[in-house]
Scaffold this motif. Structure first.
Motif, PDB file in Angstrom:
ATOM      1  N   UNK A 153     -14.371 -21.262  27.358  1.00 52.43           N
ATOM      2  CA  UNK A 153     -13.718 -21.055  26.066  1.00 52.43           C
ATOM      3  C   UNK A 153     -12.974 -19.734  26.149  1.00 52.43           C
ATOM      4  N   UNK A 154     -11.665 -19.756  25.841  1.00 50.78           N
ATOM      5  CA  UNK A 154     -10.818 -18.586  26.066  1.00 50.78           C
ATOM      6  C   UNK A 154     -10.130 -18.153  24.776  1.00 50.78           C
ATOM      7  N   UNK A 155     -10.645 -17.098  24.173  1.00 53.23           N
ATOM      8  CA  UNK A 155      -9.962 -16.433  23.055  1.00 53.23           C
ATOM      9  C   UNK A 155      -9.615 -17.418  21.935  1.00 53.23           C
ATOM     10  N   UNK A 156     -10.594 -18.169  21.476  1.00 52.51           N
ATOM     11  CA  UNK A 156     -10.378 -19.213  20.476  1.00 52.51           C
ATOM     12  C   UNK A 156     -10.678 -18.674  19.079  1.00 52.51           C
ATOM     13  N   UNK A 157      -9.771 -18.927  18.146  1.00 50.57           N
ATOM     14  CA  UNK A 157      -9.946 -18.521  16.746  1.00 50.57           C
ATOM     15  C   UNK A 157      -9.561 -19.681  15.835  1.00 50.57           C
ATOM     16  N   UNK A 158     -10.372 -19.942  14.818  1.00 51.29           N
ATOM     17  CA  UNK A 158     -10.045 -20.946  13.803  1.00 51.29           C
ATOM     18  C   UNK A 158     -11.008 -20.778  12.632  1.00 51.29           C
ATOM     19  N   UNK A 159     -10.683 -21.423  11.525  1.00 50.71           N
ATOM     20  CA  UNK A 159     -11.554 -21.453  10.361  1.00 50.71           C
ATOM     21  C   UNK A 159     -11.730 -22.892   9.902  1.00 50.71           C
ATOM     22  N   UNK A 160     -12.886 -23.176   9.329  1.00 55.91           N
ATOM     23  CA  UNK A 160     -13.181 -24.500   8.788  1.00 55.91           C
ATOM     24  C   UNK A 160     -13.533 -24.329   7.318  1.00 55.91           C
ATOM     25  N   UNK A 161     -12.797 -24.994   6.451  1.00 58.69           N
ATOM     26  CA  UNK A 161     -13.026 -24.874   5.015  1.00 58.69           C
ATOM     27  C   UNK A 161     -14.246 -25.687   4.589  1.00 58.69           C
ATOM     28  N   UNK A 162     -14.769 -25.356   3.434  1.00 60.63           N
ATOM     29  CA  UNK A 162     -15.926 -26.081   2.901  1.00 60.63           C
ATOM     30  C   UNK A 162     -15.569 -27.547   2.682  1.00 60.63           C
ATOM     31  N   UNK A 163     -16.446 -28.429   3.144  1.00 61.09           N
ATOM     32  CA  UNK A 163     -16.302 -29.880   3.023  1.00 61.09           C
ATOM     33  C   UNK A 163     -15.139 -30.451   3.828  1.00 61.09           C
TER      34      UNK A 163
END
Length: 344
Positions: free
Chosen positions: A44-54
């Motif tokens: 895994x290389x420099x991974x960024x993300x967000x997951x919203x509720x539901x």
């Protein structure tokens, strides 16, 4: 609103002295060059993300792309090399061993490809196993297990052993076990890849139904594009451990970030995924349109018959506001697979 899951600059490097890779010129090497020079693998290389509720957030990639490593890093089943992971605003990498156990037992549940059912226990006891680990009393956990078995369509099978069930039914038991503890987050690591296609489609439909009924934030790992497009609110595409693109199914199909993603989605029927917003044109001053407009979220496939029958262009509206018009001239490129730019 605080995202349910936030991942920032996450690295997982396997091999000798992995910490020497991150933040040094070694991090810029390709996967093959890094392995040749150091014996390390950057999964895994420099991974960024967000997951919203539901949200249903799908991570997709070919075998070896790092997707299973990534999902295991979220609860430190695999210890990340560097980076930040937050679940409901709490830093997972800073959790004590006790707090981490609480996270895994109460707030996050995983569903694996290999069902991991206890062969000597009944379906009911398997479904309630997570509650048993939590210390819930026998009567209460059996009541709750029976509820979730009904939810996944297994009422009447409570006293059977796992070996007496089909593969699809066994996976339903695994899903019931995950749901029984009422977690906020469900992590699916290619749960249906061992199932035959018909059962796999049934299970995909089951996940969609359950998500509609009980909510939950889902992170779903798959190598199958059709599965990703079917399930995902948004899809993240991994290649050699790097995040190539994050977007809705429409964005991936309509505006792939590079040739790698374009190859992935090349054979997807665009009219089955894209909405009329992708093919509409600006309205001409004074142009008369059909009386009934099309919502901008209408899938092109569902608009074809009406557009072809219309004697005049049809307005496309978003929240009551006209955002464009569509007529037969816009349909042909979409049906033939021609690509358009991202709509405004």
């Amino acid at each position: 609103m605080t995202p349910t899951i936030a991942v920032r600059q996450l690295w997982k490097v396997f091999g000798p002295r992995p910490e020497r890779v991150v933040g040094t010129p070694l991090a810029d090497l390709s996967r093959a060059e890094l392995r040749a020079r150091t014996g390390c693998l950057a999964a895994v290389r420099d991974v960024s993300f967000e997951v919203a509720r539901n949200e249903v957030f799908v991570v997709m990639g070919l075998s070896g792309s790092g997707k299973s490593t990534l999902v295991r890093c979220l609860t430190r089943l695999i210890e990340p090399t560097s980076g930040e992971i937050e679940i409901d605003g709490e830093a997972v990498r800073e959790m004590s061993a006790k707090r981490l156990r609480e996270l895994r037992r109460h707030r996050v549940a995983m569903v694996f490809q290999h069902f991991g059912l206890l062969p000597h226990r009944s379906v009911l006891d398997n479904a309630g196993y997570g509650l048993e680990i939590q210390g819930v009393g026998r009567a209460e956990r059996r009541r709750r297990a029976a509820e979730v078995l009904e939810l996944v369509g297994l009422t009447g099978h409570e006293q059977q052993l796992p070996e007496e069930l089909s593969g699809g039914m066994q996976q339903r038991v695994g899903l019931a076990r995950a749901l029984a503890t009422d977690p906020a987050v469900l992590l699916f690591d290619e749960p249906f890849s061992a199932l035959d296609p018909l059962i796999r489609r049934d299970m995909q439909a089951e996940v969609r139904r359950l998500h509609a009924e009980v909510g939950k934030t889902l992170v779903f790992i798959t190598h199958d594009l059709a599965e990703a497009l079917t399930l995902g609110d948004r899809i993240a595409v991994l290649r050699d451990g790097e995040l190539v693109q994050v977007g809705t199914p429409e964005e991936l199909v309509g505006a792939p970030a590079d040739g790698y993603v374009a190859d992935f989605v090349r054979d997807v029927p665009r009219a089955d995924v894209l909405t009329v917003r992708w093919i509409m044109r600006p309205a001409v001053d004074g142009e008369e349109c059909e009386d009934t407009p099309l919502p901008s979220g209408t899938v092109i496939r569902d608009a074809v018959a009406r557009v072809l029958r219309a004697e005049r262009p049809i307005a496309v509206v978003d929240g009551g506001e006209r955002v464009g018009v569509v007529d037969a001239e816009q349909l042909l490129p979409a049906l033939l697979g021609h690509r358009r730019q991202v709509p405004a």
